[in-house]
Write an enzyme that holds these catalytic residues in place. Structure first.
Site, PDB file in Angstrom:
ATOM      1  CG  HIS A 180     -38.234  97.433  48.654  1.00 50.51           C
ATOM      2  ND1 HIS A 180     -38.842  98.134  47.638  1.00 50.51           N
ATOM      3  CD2 HIS A 180     -37.431  98.311  49.292  1.00 50.51           C
ATOM      4  CE1 HIS A 180     -38.424  99.385  47.665  1.00 50.51           C
ATOM      5  NE2 HIS A 180     -37.560  99.525  48.663  1.00 50.51           N
ATOM      6  CG  PHE A 235     -21.672 100.627  43.174  1.00 47.21           C
ATOM      7  CD1 PHE A 235     -22.930 100.897  42.669  1.00 47.21           C
ATOM      8  CD2 PHE A 235     -21.557  99.699  44.193  1.00 47.21           C
ATOM      9  CE1 PHE A 235     -24.051 100.250  43.167  1.00 47.21           C
ATOM     10  CE2 PHE A 235     -22.668  99.047  44.700  1.00 47.21           C
ATOM     11  CZ  PHE A 235     -23.918  99.326  44.182  1.00 47.21           C
TER      12      PHE A 235
END
Length: 152
Positions: free
Chosen positions: A87, A112
């Site tokens: 994940h 970011f």
């Protein structure tokens, strides 16, 4: 000719998109970002914060805020910590792509500031201890990029 963004934010308006998931880390990143913006003269009234459930939701909200043209920069803050499944890889890849795409569809810099760490210890280190505060670093980048784009 050289172009360089100044690190003074007195006339900037900045949005921050922050994930509530892993909030024991993201709250520190947010505090670092806000403190740094204010120390670089961004008025507190010119800092808006949008909370999202997790890192995966960050790019959509960042893109929407950037497209509004109300902000000189958008900072993304989140924390993805590797677990025992794949994940982590999917989330990290898609979030990075999403933030990058947000930069492609607008002239507003989308910064970011999302931690992608192997463990909690690395996240804590990057949220204000040994490795500095990545939220603060993202805020400096936002100020510099907003001013640089104004200059070009």
């Amino acid at each position: 000719m050289n172009f360089e963004g100044k690190l003074v934010g007195s006339d900037l308006k900045v949005a921050i998109v922050v994930s509530r998931f892993n909030d024991f880390i993201t709250n520190r990143l947010l505090d670092g970002a806000k403190d740094t913006l204010i120390r670089h003269e961004v008025p507190e009234a010119n800092i808006d914060v949008a909370y999202v459930p997790g890192a995966f939701e960050i790019p959509l909200v960042a893109k929407k805020l950037a497209k509004k043209n109300d902000y000189d920069a958008v900072i993304t803050l989140g924390c993805v910590i590797r677990g025992s499944t794949s994940h982590y890889d999917y989330v990290c890849n898609e979030v990075a792509k999403g933030v990058s795409k947000a930069n492609d569809v607008t002239d507003t810099p989308v910064i970011f500031g999302i931690l992608t760490t192997e463990n909690i210890e690395q996240a804590v280190e990057r949220a204000g201890t040994k490795a500095g505060n990545k939220g603060a670093e993202a805020a400096v980048s936002a100020i510099e990029m907003a001013n640089l784009l104004r200059e070009i």
